[in-house]
Design a protein around this motif. Structure first.
Motif, short mmCIF file in Angstrom:
data_model
loop_
_atom_site.label_atom_id
_atom_site.label_comp_id
_atom_site.label_asym_id
_atom_site.label_seq_id
_atom_site.Cartn_x
_atom_site.Cartn_y
_atom_site.Cartn_z
N ASP A 82 0.86 -1.18 0.00
CA ASP A 82 0.00 0.00 0.00
C ASP A 82 0.90 1.24 0.00
O ASP A 82 1.43 1.63 1.04
CB ASP A 82 -0.89 -0.04 1.27
CG ASP A 82 -1.78 1.18 1.38
OD1 ASP A 82 -1.73 2.05 0.49
OD2 ASP A 82 -2.52 1.27 2.37
N ALA A 84 0.36 4.31 0.01
CA ALA A 84 -0.04 5.37 0.95
C ALA A 84 0.52 5.08 2.33
O ALA A 84 0.98 5.98 3.04
CB ALA A 84 -1.57 5.46 1.00
N TYR A 257 -11.39 8.65 5.69
CA TYR A 257 -11.88 8.50 4.31
C TYR A 257 -11.78 9.81 3.52
O TYR A 257 -12.20 9.86 2.37
CB TYR A 257 -13.32 7.97 4.33
CG TYR A 257 -13.41 6.61 4.99
CD1 TYR A 257 -13.24 5.44 4.25
CD2 TYR A 257 -13.58 6.51 6.37
CE1 TYR A 257 -13.26 4.20 4.88
CE2 TYR A 257 -13.61 5.28 7.00
CZ TYR A 257 -13.45 4.13 6.25
OH TYR A 257 -13.45 2.90 6.87
N SER A 258 -11.24 10.85 4.15
CA SER A 258 -11.16 12.14 3.48
C SER A 258 -10.21 12.16 2.27
O SER A 258 -10.56 12.72 1.22
CB SER A 258 -10.72 13.23 4.48
OG SER A 258 -11.57 13.24 5.60
N PRO A 259 -8.98 11.57 2.38
CA PRO A 259 -8.03 11.75 1.27
C PRO A 259 -8.56 11.28 -0.08
O PRO A 259 -8.37 11.96 -1.09
CB PRO A 259 -6.83 10.89 1.70
CG PRO A 259 -6.92 10.81 3.17
CD PRO A 259 -8.39 10.82 3.49
N ALA A 260 -9.25 10.14 -0.10
CA ALA A 260 -9.70 9.58 -1.39
C ALA A 260 -10.68 10.53 -2.08
O ALA A 260 -10.70 10.62 -3.31
CB ALA A 260 -10.36 8.22 -1.16
N LEU A 261 -11.48 11.25 -1.29
CA LEU A 261 -12.48 12.12 -1.91
C LEU A 261 -11.92 13.46 -2.37
O LEU A 261 -12.47 14.08 -3.27
CB LEU A 261 -13.67 12.31 -0.96
CG LEU A 261 -14.64 11.14 -1.10
CD1 LEU A 261 -15.41 10.88 0.16
CD2 LEU A 261 -15.60 11.35 -2.26
N ARG A 263 -8.65 13.82 -3.36
CA ARG A 263 -7.54 13.57 -4.30
C ARG A 263 -7.88 13.98 -5.74
O ARG A 263 -7.07 14.65 -6.41
CB ARG A 263 -7.18 12.08 -4.21
CG ARG A 263 -6.01 11.64 -5.03
CD ARG A 263 -4.71 11.94 -4.31
NE ARG A 263 -3.59 11.91 -5.24
CZ ARG A 263 -2.88 10.83 -5.51
NH1 ARG A 263 -3.14 9.70 -4.88
NH2 ARG A 263 -1.89 10.87 -6.38
N ARG A 268 -3.56 16.55 -2.05
CA ARG A 268 -2.93 15.35 -1.47
C ARG A 268 -2.92 15.50 0.04
O ARG A 268 -2.23 16.35 0.58
CB ARG A 268 -1.49 15.22 -1.96
CG ARG A 268 -1.38 14.59 -3.31
CD ARG A 268 0.06 14.55 -3.75
NE ARG A 268 0.17 13.79 -4.98
CZ ARG A 268 0.37 12.47 -5.03
NH1 ARG A 268 0.49 11.78 -3.92
NH2 ARG A 268 0.45 11.85 -6.19
N TYR A 272 -3.71 8.82 7.18
CA TYR A 272 -3.73 7.35 7.04
C TYR A 272 -4.49 6.74 8.22
O TYR A 272 -4.40 7.24 9.35
CB TYR A 272 -2.30 6.81 6.97
CG TYR A 272 -2.27 5.38 6.48
CD1 TYR A 272 -2.41 5.11 5.13
CD2 TYR A 272 -2.16 4.33 7.38
CE1 TYR A 272 -2.44 3.80 4.68
CE2 TYR A 272 -2.18 3.02 6.93
CZ TYR A 272 -2.32 2.75 5.58
OH TYR A 272 -2.36 1.46 5.14
#
Ligand SMILES: Cc1cc2nc3c(=O)[nH]c(=O)nc-3n(C[C@H](O)[C@H](O)[C@H](O)COP(=O)(O)OP(=O)(O)OC[C@H]3O[C@@H](n4cnc5c(N)ncnc54)[C@H](O)[C@@H]3O)c2cc1C
Length: 419
Positions: A82, A84, A257-261, A263, A268, A272
């Protein structure tokens, strides 16, 4: 102003409350059927500005190796392919210098202390109840080496003006009388009388009701799929499985779950998921239970009195978004509570829980403006989201209104990552 808040953990709900109180029209989108059902549900219950410090610090890489070799290890790393996770881990290692530790701690303490003051004011204004106690916290040392090692922490506490007491074995007992029966297990402690405790889930639920009374609309059971945007207008809508939602301002408070939305918007965000576990034990003998939080320094496990229950929380596990309940982690939590509070309750009747701390590599959350004018962030609170929630809510309400917050925003926004 119309504000859309994404996520109804303790952070999103606090932001919603303060915004509504300031007169904004607020809607909160949340996939769960109620507030605080993910990471804000079962945490260790400490509101602890005194312990506000990043995990990344001098000596931590060596300690981490020792921890991983322990039987009841406070740190578990499940190696995964992974990127990340590796990126985050390396960035955390870079934060382990004395200079970075001091900078990061300063930023965290600034927000945590402000948050404690906001929480006090909130209690006074609203009478909100959440199994709260104002009896300080006690870090318990099982070895003389640990007790002697407090000298450095004490220097930092002195410098930051945080009240503290270094206690020998006998000195701990008046504050935690149940420890009198297990005195041979520890040598002393460090008490922070200004710290508080309370149930983050109960708080968030009660705050959501207060927010509703100020007009906040909660939309539960709504899955956020994407944040739509274009170069000219910034964010144009939030796409969900219940349709599109629009507003003047958007606040992302989706925890891990913030980073994926964000990005796809070119942001960036090095947040994690660091998995933690807790058990909640019904109290059978109040005299055998803790009065407040006892933090077992050896196992890095916090044992907290929450009303008629004992909450036992700890472990840092790097294993992505996996929410499996590991029996080994439960053993560690049971070991600590039965070792220190053998008569407090029966661990066989405990409930077991896991949650993902939204951690930044420097320990400091990411709050405030982004490069996109109508998008703000409120995430990355890691180990201290409950401690920092009220202050975060106040700061975000001031920023949305275009007012300068009461605290300096230096080092708190995503700009520190070039975002
Ligand atoms: C074991 C453990 C012990 C802890 N102990 C303490 C402590 O003693 N003191 C302290 O201060 N802090 C503690 N923490 C940390 C604290 O619990 C967290 O920092 C805090 O709960 C984070 O809150 P949040 O609102 O950012 O995230 P969350 O509570 O996770 O909220 C995010 C919300 O977003 C929603 N969401 C996510 N994705 C979507 C989507 N796509 N669509 C719709 N909704 C979505 C989720 O359902 C969730 O409700 C502990 C954490 C753990 C795990």
């Amino acid at each position: 102003m119309q504000v859309l808040i994404l996520g109804s953990g303790v952070i999103g709900t606090s932001v919603a409350y303060y915004l509504a109180r300031a007169g904004h029209e607020v809607t909160v989108l949340e996939r769960q059927p109620a507030p605080a059902l993910e990471t804000s549900f079962g945490n260790a219950g400490e509101v602890s500005p005194g312990y506000s410090a990043p995990w990344a610090g001098p000596g931590v890489p060596v300690k981490a190796i020792k921890w991983m070799l322990m039987q009841h290890s406070p740190l578990v790393i499940k190696p995964m392919l992974d990127p990340a996770m590796w990126h985050w881990g390396l960035s955390m290692l870079r934060n382990c210098t004395q200079a970075r530790y001091e900078t990061n701690k300063g930023r965290m303490v600034r927000l945590a202390e402000y948050s404690r003051d906001c929480l006090k004011a909130l209690r006074a204004d609203t009478g909100i109840r959440y199994d709260e106690r104002m009896q300080g916290t006690l870090q318990l040392f099982r070895t003389q080496q640990q007790l002697d090692g407090t000298a450095k922490d004490v220097e930092v506490l002195k410098a930051s003006g945080v009240p503290y007491q270094v206690l020998d074995r006998e000195g701990c007992v008046p504050y935690e009388p149940a420890l009198a029966t297990v005195k041979e297990k520890f040598v002393g402690g460090l008490r922070l009388p200004g710290d508080e405790t309370g149930d983050c889930f109960k708080f968030t639920q009660a705050l959501a009701r207060l927010a509703e009374a100020h007009g906040v609309k909660f939309r539960f059971g709504v899955n956020i799929q994407a944040i739509e945007h274009n170069a000219g207008q910034g964010v144009t809508a939030v796409r969900t499985d219940a349709g599109h939602f629009t507003a003047d301002r958007y606040v992302v408070a989706l925890g891990s779950y913030s980073p994926a939305l964000v990005r796809p918007l070119g942001i960036r965000l090095p947040v994690y998921p660091v998995k933690g576990f807790s058990i909640t034990v019904p109290i059978t003998d109040a005299r055998g239970a803790p009065e407040s939080t006892v933090m077992d320094e050896t196992f890095k496990v916090a044992v907290t009195r929450l009303g008629d229950r004992i909450r036992v929380g700890g472990t840092a596990q790097l294993s992505g978004f996996d929410l499996k309940l590991d029996a080994g982690r439960r053993d560690t939590l049971e070991h600590v509570v039965t070792d220190l509070f053998p008569k407090g309750g029966n661990v066989r009747d405990a409930s077991f829980w896991t949650g993902l701390r939204p951690m930044t590599p420097d320990g400091t959350p990411v709050i405030g403006a982004t490069r996109i004018p109508n998008l703000m962030l409120s995430t990355g609170h890691g180990t201290l989201g409950w401690t920092m929630a009220a202050g975060t809510g106040r700061v975000m309400a001031d920023l949305v209104a275009g007012r300068s917050p009461d605290i300096d925003m230096e080092g708190l926004t995503v700009a520190r990552y070039g975002g």
